[in-house]
Design a protein around this motif. Sequence first.
Motif, PDB file in Angstrom:
ATOM      1  N   ARG A 133       4.796 -10.948   5.318  1.00  0.00           N
ATOM      2  CA  ARG A 133       4.035  -9.725   5.104  1.00  0.00           C
ATOM      3  C   ARG A 133       4.332  -9.223   3.704  1.00  0.00           C
ATOM      4  N   ALA A 134       3.344  -8.589   3.097  1.00  0.00           N
ATOM      5  CA  ALA A 134       3.498  -8.135   1.709  1.00  0.00           C
ATOM      6  C   ALA A 134       4.720  -7.231   1.563  1.00  0.00           C
ATOM      7  N   GLU A 135       4.917  -6.333   2.535  1.00  0.00           N
ATOM      8  CA  GLU A 135       5.990  -5.347   2.378  1.00  0.00           C
ATOM      9  C   GLU A 135       7.372  -5.994   2.463  1.00  0.00           C
ATOM     10  N   GLU A 136       7.438  -7.211   3.001  1.00  0.00           N
ATOM     11  CA  GLU A 136       8.727  -7.922   3.045  1.00  0.00           C
ATOM     12  C   GLU A 136       9.046  -8.617   1.717  1.00  0.00           C
ATOM     13  N   MET A 137       8.048  -8.692   0.837  1.00  0.00           N
ATOM     14  CA  MET A 137       8.209  -9.479  -0.396  1.00  0.00           C
ATOM     15  C   MET A 137       8.627  -8.640  -1.595  1.00  0.00           C
ATOM     16  N   ILE A 138       8.743  -7.331  -1.395  1.00  0.00           N
ATOM     17  CA  ILE A 138       9.105  -6.469  -2.531  1.00  0.00           C
ATOM     18  C   ILE A 138      10.506  -6.830  -3.018  1.00  0.00           C
ATOM     19  N   GLY A 139      10.605  -7.089  -4.300  1.00  0.00           N
ATOM     20  CA  GLY A 139      11.896  -7.498  -4.862  1.00  0.00           C
ATOM     21  C   GLY A 139      12.100  -9.004  -4.809  1.00  0.00           C
ATOM     22  N   LYS A 140      11.210  -9.713  -4.072  1.00  0.00           N
ATOM     23  CA  LYS A 140      11.350 -11.174  -3.977  1.00  0.00           C
ATOM     24  C   LYS A 140      10.235 -11.882  -4.730  1.00  0.00           C
ATOM     25  N   LEU A 141       9.123 -11.179  -4.894  1.00  0.00           N
ATOM     26  CA  LEU A 141       7.950 -11.783  -5.523  1.00  0.00           C
ATOM     27  C   LEU A 141       7.416 -10.805  -6.562  1.00  0.00           C
ATOM     28  N   ALA A 142       7.143 -11.292  -7.770  1.00  0.00           N
ATOM     29  CA  ALA A 142       6.578 -10.418  -8.800  1.00  0.00           C
ATOM     30  C   ALA A 142       5.522 -11.203  -9.570  1.00  0.00           C
ATOM     31  N   VAL A 143       4.314 -10.685  -9.586  1.00  0.00           N
ATOM     32  CA  VAL A 143       3.182 -11.405 -10.175  1.00  0.00           C
ATOM     33  C   VAL A 143       2.402 -10.493 -11.129  1.00  0.00           C
ATOM     34  N   ASP A 144       1.520 -11.123 -11.894  1.00  0.00           N
ATOM     35  CA  ASP A 144       0.682 -10.355 -12.824  1.00  0.00           C
ATOM     36  C   ASP A 144      -0.496  -9.700 -12.115  1.00  0.00           C
ATOM     37  N   VAL A 145      -1.003 -10.370 -11.076  1.00  0.00           N
ATOM     38  CA  VAL A 145      -2.219  -9.895 -10.398  1.00  0.00           C
ATOM     39  C   VAL A 145      -2.042 -10.020  -8.894  1.00  0.00           C
ATOM     40  N   VAL A 146      -2.419  -8.963  -8.170  1.00  0.00           N
ATOM     41  CA  VAL A 146      -2.501  -9.028  -6.705  1.00  0.00           C
ATOM     42  C   VAL A 146      -3.976  -8.936  -6.333  1.00  0.00           C
ATOM     43  N   THR A 147      -4.439  -9.815  -5.448  1.00  0.00           N
ATOM     44  CA  THR A 147      -5.813  -9.722  -4.946  1.00  0.00           C
ATOM     45  C   THR A 147      -5.773  -9.487  -3.442  1.00  0.00           C
ATOM     46  N   ALA A 148      -6.860  -8.928  -2.907  1.00  0.00           N
ATOM     47  CA  ALA A 148      -6.965  -8.771  -1.455  1.00  0.00           C
ATOM     48  C   ALA A 148      -8.412  -8.526  -1.079  1.00  0.00           C
ATOM     49  N   ARG A 149      -8.796  -9.074   0.081  1.00  0.00           N
ATOM     50  CA  ARG A 149     -10.116  -8.776   0.660  1.00  0.00           C
ATOM     51  C   ARG A 149      -9.933  -8.515   2.137  1.00  0.00           C
ATOM     52  N   ALA A 150     -10.477  -7.411   2.607  1.00  0.00           N
ATOM     53  CA  ALA A 150     -10.525  -7.098   4.042  1.00  0.00           C
ATOM     54  C   ALA A 150      -9.141  -7.076   4.683  1.00  0.00           C
ATOM     55  N   VAL A 151      -8.173  -6.498   3.991  1.00  0.00           N
ATOM     56  CA  VAL A 151      -6.810  -6.481   4.533  1.00  0.00           C
ATOM     57  C   VAL A 151      -6.430  -5.099   5.056  1.00  0.00           C
ATOM     58  N   ALA A 152      -6.706  -4.035   4.293  1.00  0.00           N
ATOM     59  CA  ALA A 152      -6.312  -2.685   4.715  1.00  0.00           C
ATOM     60  C   ALA A 152      -7.040  -1.672   3.834  1.00  0.00           C
ATOM     61  N   PRO A 153      -7.119  -0.407   4.286  1.00  0.00           N
ATOM     62  CA  PRO A 153      -7.668   0.623   3.403  1.00  0.00           C
ATOM     63  C   PRO A 153      -6.879   0.680   2.094  1.00  0.00           C
ATOM     64  N   LEU A 154      -7.551   1.117   1.030  1.00  0.00           N
ATOM     65  CA  LEU A 154      -6.960   1.007  -0.307  1.00  0.00           C
ATOM     66  C   LEU A 154      -5.583   1.653  -0.443  1.00  0.00           C
ATOM     67  N   ASP A 155      -5.381   2.837   0.157  1.00  0.00           N
ATOM     68  CA  ASP A 155      -4.079   3.489  -0.037  1.00  0.00           C
ATOM     69  C   ASP A 155      -2.952   2.673   0.599  1.00  0.00           C
ATOM     70  N   ARG A 156      -3.222   2.122   1.805  1.00  0.00           N
ATOM     71  CA  ARG A 156      -2.187   1.299   2.455  1.00  0.00           C
ATOM     72  C   ARG A 156      -1.995  -0.022   1.692  1.00  0.00           C
ATOM     73  N   LEU A 157      -3.112  -0.616   1.286  1.00  0.00           N
ATOM     74  CA  LEU A 157      -3.044  -1.864   0.522  1.00  0.00           C
ATOM     75  C   LEU A 157      -2.242  -1.670  -0.766  1.00  0.00           C
ATOM     76  N   ALA A 158      -2.467  -0.550  -1.423  1.00  0.00           N
ATOM     77  CA  ALA A 158      -1.737  -0.279  -2.671  1.00  0.00           C
ATOM     78  C   ALA A 158      -0.238  -0.176  -2.404  1.00  0.00           C
ATOM     79  N   GLY A 159       0.119   0.415  -1.258  1.00  0.00           N
ATOM     80  CA  GLY A 159       1.537   0.519  -0.896  1.00  0.00           C
ATOM     81  C   GLY A 159       2.175  -0.848  -0.707  1.00  0.00           C
ATOM     82  N   TRP A 160       1.380  -1.825  -0.293  1.00  0.00           N
ATOM     83  CA  TRP A 160       1.897  -3.192  -0.130  1.00  0.00           C
ATOM     84  C   TRP A 160       1.808  -3.987  -1.423  1.00  0.00           C
ATOM     85  N   GLY A 161       0.679  -3.805  -2.151  1.00  0.00           N
ATOM     86  CA  GLY A 161       0.391  -4.682  -3.290  1.00  0.00           C
ATOM     87  C   GLY A 161       1.009  -4.245  -4.605  1.00  0.00           C
ATOM     88  N   MET A 162       1.010  -2.938  -4.883  1.00  0.00           N
ATOM     89  CA  MET A 162       1.513  -2.475  -6.186  1.00  0.00           C
ATOM     90  C   MET A 162       2.975  -2.866  -6.417  1.00  0.00           C
TER      91      MET A 162
END
Length: 259
Positions: A133-162
């Motif tokens: 899950r994205a939230e488990e990867m914080i501190g383990k994965l760092a990238v230039d670009v995060v993409t997503a389609r049909a995963v979650a509303p933007l505010d929740r997605l941002a909490g996982w992706g940013m």
Amino acid sequence: MDRDGTASEASPEGLAEAPEAAGRVFGDRLPMAVRYTELLATAGVQRGLIGPREVPRLWDRHVLNCAVLAELLPAEVSLCDVGSGAGLPGIPVALARPDVSVTLLEPLLRRTTFLEEVVRELGLDNVTVLRGRAEEMIGKLAVDVVTARAVAPLDRLAGWGMPLLRPYGQMLALKGDTAEQELTDSRAALTRLGAVKWSVIGVGEGVLETQTRVVRVEAGESPGGVKAATRRAKAARAGRGGKGAEGAGRRGGAGRGRR
Ligand SMILES: C[S@@+](CC[C@H](N)C(=O)[O-])C[C@H]1O[C@@H](n2cnc3c(N)ncnc32)[C@H](O)[C@@H]1O
């Protein structure tokens, strides 16, 4: 991919021929894109990853619709597709842009199994499949670009992706008609998560009848906010290798070499 009814040599029933625009988008990787689309139409449907009614519109609503995201990517970036499912948008982007290093992040085993089979069969050497899950990867994965389609509303997605972004990276979310409203509703969350700029962009002119609408959120120096920065710093101190906090973002920053 084994062939006991999961994929056939003949074109799967209902699947359209690759449109002419696909040749322009995928270049000499068009045969790989054709094979991926066939796998979606066969094994993808049989395993419940794609609805059978999607088969006639796989090219325009799914494969090309996702591949045109490539227009927004700088050269040689690292990218994580959060909630990749059957590989959308990550696989079409990786096919269109061999210079981009793509991680397909997906928690469900049934889906990562399909993704690994596709990557192996296509010989996609710029793609890694990661289960989690994205939230488990914080501190383990760092990238230039995060993409997503049909995963979650933007505010929740941002909490996982940013928090998965490197400084000055960007999140690209395919959002369709809800794009503006979701942005309006998410402003406070985006600011808290270290976003400095956001917009809705249409991509795919000359390729798609209806352009793909993308929410682009650009991060500043500290994407994900204070908590993510702390976790990244801890991971860096612990010296994690491989796809560690610094490891996955092996190429230039998202602000460089835009094309
Ligand atoms: C509706 S599917 C979309 C799949 C694909 N992106 C597409 O457009 O066809 C949502 C996907 O997000 C995944 N997902 C849900 N929560 C997630 C999380 N916290 N981190 C990563 N992936 C997640 C699900 O397992 C599922 O595969």
